[in-house]
Scaffold this motif. Sequence first.
Motif, PDB file in Angstrom:
ATOM      1  N   PHE A  27       0.835  -1.214   0.000  1.00  0.00           N
ATOM      2  CA  PHE A  27       0.000   0.000   0.000  1.00  0.00           C
ATOM      3  C   PHE A  27       0.863   1.256   0.000  1.00  0.00           C
ATOM      4  CE2 PHE A  27      -3.588  -2.642   1.773  1.00  0.00           C
ATOM      5  CZ  PHE A  27      -4.362  -2.505   0.639  1.00  0.00           C
ATOM      6  N   VAL A  28       1.951   1.200   0.757  1.00  0.00           N
ATOM      7  CA  VAL A  28       2.829   2.373   0.825  1.00  0.00           C
ATOM      8  C   VAL A  28       3.440   2.655  -0.553  1.00  0.00           C
ATOM      9  CG1 VAL A  28       4.957   3.287   1.801  1.00  0.00           C
ATOM     10  CG2 VAL A  28       3.321   2.105   3.271  1.00  0.00           C
ATOM     11  N   LEU A  29       3.972   1.604  -1.165  1.00  0.00           N
ATOM     12  CA  LEU A  29       4.584   1.774  -2.482  1.00  0.00           C
ATOM     13  C   LEU A  29       3.544   2.242  -3.490  1.00  0.00           C
ATOM     14  CD1 LEU A  29       6.970  -1.303  -2.855  1.00  0.00           C
ATOM     15  CD2 LEU A  29       7.570   1.078  -2.500  1.00  0.00           C
ATOM     16  N   ASN A  30       2.384   1.594  -3.415  1.00  0.00           N
ATOM     17  CA  ASN A  30       1.266   1.923  -4.277  1.00  0.00           C
ATOM     18  C   ASN A  30       0.941   3.416  -4.205  1.00  0.00           C
ATOM     19  OD1 ASN A  30      -1.334   1.919  -5.439  1.00  0.00           O
ATOM     20  ND2 ASN A  30      -1.528  -0.257  -4.915  1.00  0.00           N
ATOM     21  N   GLY A  31       0.831   3.915  -2.961  1.00  0.00           N
ATOM     22  CA  GLY A  31       0.523   5.327  -2.762  1.00  0.00           C
ATOM     23  C   GLY A  31       1.645   6.223  -3.264  1.00  0.00           C
ATOM     24  N   LEU A  32       2.862   5.806  -2.983  1.00  0.00           N
ATOM     25  CA  LEU A  32       4.037   6.577  -3.393  1.00  0.00           C
ATOM     26  C   LEU A  32       4.062   6.755  -4.911  1.00  0.00           C
ATOM     27  CD1 LEU A  32       6.226   7.567  -1.456  1.00  0.00           C
ATOM     28  CD2 LEU A  32       7.644   5.653  -2.184  1.00  0.00           C
ATOM     29  N   VAL A  33       3.813   5.664  -5.618  1.00  0.00           N
ATOM     30  CA  VAL A  33       3.859   5.707  -7.085  1.00  0.00           C
ATOM     31  C   VAL A  33       2.758   6.615  -7.620  1.00  0.00           C
ATOM     32  CG1 VAL A  33       3.498   4.330  -9.169  1.00  0.00           C
ATOM     33  CG2 VAL A  33       4.939   3.449  -7.328  1.00  0.00           C
ATOM     34  N   ARG A  34       1.556   6.479  -7.087  1.00  0.00           N
ATOM     35  CA  ARG A  34       0.447   7.318  -7.553  1.00  0.00           C
ATOM     36  C   ARG A  34       0.678   8.787  -7.203  1.00  0.00           C
ATOM     37  NH1 ARG A  34      -4.541   3.421  -7.724  1.00  0.00           N
ATOM     38  NH2 ARG A  34      -3.264   1.587  -8.009  1.00  0.00           N
ATOM     39  N   PHE A  35       1.312   8.990  -6.072  1.00  0.00           N
ATOM     40  CA  PHE A  35       1.594  10.358  -5.647  1.00  0.00           C
ATOM     41  C   PHE A  35       2.621  10.995  -6.579  1.00  0.00           C
ATOM     42  CE2 PHE A  35       3.716  13.471  -2.847  1.00  0.00           C
ATOM     43  CZ  PHE A  35       2.601  14.189  -2.464  1.00  0.00           C
ATOM     44  N   ILE A  36       3.616  10.254  -6.966  1.00  0.00           N
ATOM     45  CA  ILE A  36       4.703  10.823  -7.768  1.00  0.00           C
ATOM     46  C   ILE A  36       4.325  10.926  -9.240  1.00  0.00           C
ATOM     47  CG2 ILE A  36       7.100  10.527  -8.513  1.00  0.00           C
ATOM     48  CD1 ILE A  36       7.639   9.156  -5.822  1.00  0.00           C
ATOM     49  N   ILE A  37       3.824   9.841  -9.822  1.00  0.00           N
ATOM     50  CA  ILE A  37       3.631   9.841 -11.279  1.00  0.00           C
ATOM     51  C   ILE A  37       2.148   9.840 -11.659  1.00  0.00           C
ATOM     52  CG2 ILE A  37       3.603   7.353 -11.744  1.00  0.00           C
ATOM     53  CD1 ILE A  37       5.661   7.935 -13.990  1.00  0.00           C
ATOM     54  N   GLY A  38       1.274   9.576 -10.688  1.00  0.00           N
ATOM     55  CA  GLY A  38      -0.159   9.573 -10.982  1.00  0.00           C
ATOM     56  C   GLY A  38      -0.649   8.220 -11.413  1.00  0.00           C
ATOM     57  N   PRO A  39      -1.971   8.030 -11.371  1.00  0.00           N
ATOM     58  CA  PRO A  39      -2.535   6.714 -11.678  1.00  0.00           C
ATOM     59  C   PRO A  39      -2.729   6.445 -13.168  1.00  0.00           C
ATOM     60  CG  PRO A  39      -4.260   8.193 -10.970  1.00  0.00           C
ATOM     61  CD  PRO A  39      -2.984   8.995 -10.955  1.00  0.00           C
ATOM     62  N   ASP A  40      -2.411   7.416 -14.003  1.00  0.00           N
ATOM     63  CA  ASP A  40      -2.759   7.272 -15.420  1.00  0.00           C
ATOM     64  C   ASP A  40      -1.768   6.415 -16.194  1.00  0.00           C
ATOM     65  OD1 ASP A  40      -4.897   8.961 -14.968  1.00  0.00           O
ATOM     66  OD2 ASP A  40      -3.625  10.733 -15.275  1.00  0.00           O
ATOM     67  N   ASP A  41      -2.188   6.093 -17.388  1.00  0.00           N
ATOM     68  CA  ASP A  41      -1.366   5.363 -18.336  1.00  0.00           C
ATOM     69  C   ASP A  41      -0.208   6.248 -18.796  1.00  0.00           C
ATOM     70  OD1 ASP A  41      -1.180   2.940 -19.445  1.00  0.00           O
ATOM     71  OD2 ASP A  41      -3.010   3.089 -20.644  1.00  0.00           O
ATOM     72  N   GLN A  42       1.015   5.723 -18.758  1.00  0.00           N
ATOM     73  CA  GLN A  42       2.157   6.512 -19.230  1.00  0.00           C
ATOM     74  C   GLN A  42       2.865   5.742 -20.339  1.00  0.00           C
ATOM     75  OE1 GLN A  42       2.318   9.353 -17.807  1.00  0.00           O
ATOM     76  NE2 GLN A  42       1.396   9.062 -15.784  1.00  0.00           N
ATOM     77  N   ARG A  43       3.174   6.453 -21.418  1.00  0.00           N
ATOM     78  CA  ARG A  43       3.964   5.814 -22.474  1.00  0.00           C
ATOM     79  C   ARG A  43       5.387   6.348 -22.403  1.00  0.00           C
ATOM     80  NH1 ARG A  43       2.408   2.740 -25.941  1.00  0.00           N
ATOM     81  NH2 ARG A  43       0.242   2.047 -25.963  1.00  0.00           N
ATOM     82  N   PHE A  44       6.328   5.458 -22.519  1.00  0.00           N
ATOM     83  CA  PHE A  44       7.714   5.932 -22.472  1.00  0.00           C
ATOM     84  C   PHE A  44       8.596   5.210 -23.485  1.00  0.00           C
ATOM     85  CE2 PHE A  44       9.520   2.324 -20.085  1.00  0.00           C
ATOM     86  CZ  PHE A  44       8.355   1.724 -19.651  1.00  0.00           C
ATOM     87  N   ALA A  45       7.958   4.380 -24.328  1.00  0.00           N
ATOM     88  CA  ALA A  45       8.734   3.655 -25.334  1.00  0.00           C
ATOM     89  C   ALA A  45       9.111   4.607 -26.462  1.00  0.00           C
ATOM     90  CB  ALA A  45       7.911   2.494 -25.871  1.00  0.00           C
ATOM     91  N   ASP A  46      10.329   4.528 -26.896  1.00  0.00           N
ATOM     92  CA  ASP A  46      10.731   5.267 -28.095  1.00  0.00           C
ATOM     93  C   ASP A  46      11.704   4.389 -28.882  1.00  0.00           C
ATOM     94  OD1 ASP A  46      12.870   5.352 -26.420  1.00  0.00           O
ATOM     95  OD2 ASP A  46      13.048   7.528 -26.352  1.00  0.00           O
ATOM     96  N   GLY A  47      12.428   4.978 -29.829  1.00  0.00           N
ATOM     97  CA  GLY A  47      13.324   4.178 -30.667  1.00  0.00           C
ATOM     98  C   GLY A  47      12.520   3.450 -31.730  1.00  0.00           C
ATOM     99  N   GLU A  48      13.140   2.513 -32.393  1.00  0.00           N
ATOM    100  CA  GLU A  48      12.496   1.742 -33.449  1.00  0.00           C
ATOM    101  C   GLU A  48      11.391   0.883 -32.837  1.00  0.00           C
ATOM    102  OE1 GLU A  48      13.091   1.958 -36.816  1.00  0.00           O
ATOM    103  OE2 GLU A  48      11.350   0.615 -36.882  1.00  0.00           O
ATOM    104  N   ARG A  49      10.173   0.939 -33.392  1.00  0.00           N
ATOM    105  CA  ARG A  49       9.080   0.199 -32.753  1.00  0.00           C
ATOM    106  C   ARG A  49       9.040  -1.273 -33.130  1.00  0.00           C
ATOM    107  NH1 ARG A  49       3.252   1.765 -32.455  1.00  0.00           N
ATOM    108  NH2 ARG A  49       3.396   0.037 -30.977  1.00  0.00           N
ATOM    109  N   PHE A  50       9.449  -1.568 -34.380  1.00  0.00           N
ATOM    110  CA  PHE A  50       9.308  -2.957 -34.850  1.00  0.00           C
ATOM    111  C   PHE A  50      10.630  -3.563 -35.283  1.00  0.00           C
ATOM    112  CE2 PHE A  50       5.196  -0.953 -35.604  1.00  0.00           C
ATOM    113  CZ  PHE A  50       4.371  -1.835 -34.927  1.00  0.00           C
ATOM    114  N   ILE A  51      10.776  -4.832 -34.991  1.00  0.00           N
ATOM    115  CA  ILE A  51      11.881  -5.591 -35.576  1.00  0.00           C
ATOM    116  C   ILE A  51      11.414  -6.082 -36.940  1.00  0.00           C
ATOM    117  CG2 ILE A  51      13.288  -7.674 -35.397  1.00  0.00           C
ATOM    118  CD1 ILE A  51      13.087  -7.421 -32.354  1.00  0.00           C
ATOM    119  N   MET A  52      10.162  -6.533 -36.988  1.00  0.00           N
ATOM    120  CA  MET A  52       9.583  -6.976 -38.260  1.00  0.00           C
ATOM    121  C   MET A  52       8.127  -6.556 -38.314  1.00  0.00           C
ATOM    122  SD  MET A  52       9.741 -10.525 -40.212  1.00  0.00           S
ATOM    123  CE  MET A  52       9.589 -11.553 -38.776  1.00  0.00           C
TER     124      MET A  52
END
Lengths: 337, 238
Positions: free
Chosen positions: A123-148
């Motif tokens: 619960f503590v970690l859970n709260g910490l994460v939501r407090f810092i980054i929020g409960p929403d969906d985050q995208r952070f992938a970049d670079g080449e998306r596909f190998i094939m």
Amino acid sequence: MDGILNALILLSNFVIVPGIAYGSQLAIGALGVTLVYGILRFSNFAHGDTMAFGTMATVLLTWALQSWGVSISPFPTALLALPFGIICTILVCLAADRWVYRFYRREKAAPVVFLIASIGVMFVLNGLVRFIIGPDDQRFADGERFIMKAREFKRLTHFNEGITIKTSQGLTVVTAAIVVIALFWFLKRSRAGKSMRAFSDNEDLALLSGINPERVVMITWIIAAALATIAGVLYGLDKSFKPFTYFQLLLPIFASAIVGGLGNPLGAIAGGFMIAFSEVTVTYAYKKFLAYALPGDWAPQGLVQLLSTDYKFAVSFVILVLVLLLRPTGIFGGKAV
Amino acid sequence: MNGAEDYLIGEHLTGGYGGANILHDCNIGVGRGEIAVIVGPNGAGKSTAMKAVFGMLNLREGSVRLDGKDITGLTPQARVAKGMSFVPQNHNVFTSMSVEENLEMGAFIRRDDFTDTLGQVFDLFPILKEKRRQAAGELSGGQRQQVAVGRALMTKPKVLMLDEPTAGVSPIVMNELFDRIIEVAKSGIAILMVEQNARQALRIADKGYVLVQGRNRYTDTGAALMANPEVRKAFLGG
């Protein structure tokens, strides 16, 4: 003949490739759970949120690196930020051990007390994460998306169906292989790894042999934190990062660890793939596959989907219950739960 | 018995696990190169006495001395570092680990090269060399006991404590093990052991302690205890 091949390609694209990637992610997650269980002898319910915390740390640095224009394209920048995420998570896990679990260890508390304490940590970690980054969906992938890409595959092979392999999927499998080999080498060959196995096997005798339990516990948390972060980041790259999803991952991860036998690293890997493939195969709609595989007008009318994807968690749950009923020590023989 | 002080001494040992005392003013000692055997009926506190000497029991009274120094306050791990080694009665091997790994774990506190000690253990128990790659859990009872004793010898201890080393092994294997234990003692190690097979154990013992209800009943050389008609009648079956 073409029909069968097209059917197999279709199956590879929608079942086998995603299954292998998801299985690898679950396997790394389950390895962390199984190690903690083997050494500290409790089911760590905070593991899912440890994954979320590690991923969050990695995501934050990834964004920073992206804003500074740092890139290792075609690879995702997150790979560069991963060591930082691992270090943050290790610190959090060691802090949790110092402030929470060590107390109960000295009290020689029952495993169920540890389990409840780990829910508190969750619960503590859970709260910490939501407090810092929020409960929403985050995208952070970049670079080449596909190998094939499916289109390229079709152009090269002239089949109707194509296989898409995402960079994140390739990366997941390669990383998982490296992590597993490194972990097994460590456990089998290194002095510290052997002392961990000895401690897991027979705690009293390990003490009589002069093995320092606090040190074994510390190494275990370091490895578990690293595994959790790696699993979390790979899952996030493959899908996306949403704290609640990571909490939900706890079920398939525990199912994997228990199916393989808690405390047994090899079992955790096998369990991860079993759960992943069960989920994917049961929730896949086989209509198109059957249309290719069966002769002409035998093609089914319906979707031929055993379960809606909404019920995918039910799959791990059912497997979990069956294993606990029929073979409580897991398929590869771990400790009884 | 000689006049010089023993290498390992437990004096006036009094204590137990919960509220009640199991040991009452119990005295035990063993010199270098000697074999001391604790015998007595079930529930006499034999294993408890071993635990008390090794620091696994909270003493209410009494002290333990090693080489003249008081070690009463030391943890079992610290005693291992001081040159004591203990083979518990049950769960005395790492079942999932190979024979060689078991021995390696025995040498865990050593930072130097222990290959020569490994060689000595393999010379003492040749079967272990043959089965070095096999998991200890797959071995027979007698072989397991050899692994357990071998593991304890890996620290090059000065005192070896054995809690019923021959429990559950055949008479032939028991004699084998006793022969090995005599060999170990001859190398100058003090051996303190608890034995269920009192007759055979006293035969090889330099010193014997007969405990009854946590108290010393008879203390003498092994041979003298064997010759004592009262001991024979009460504890050795005639």
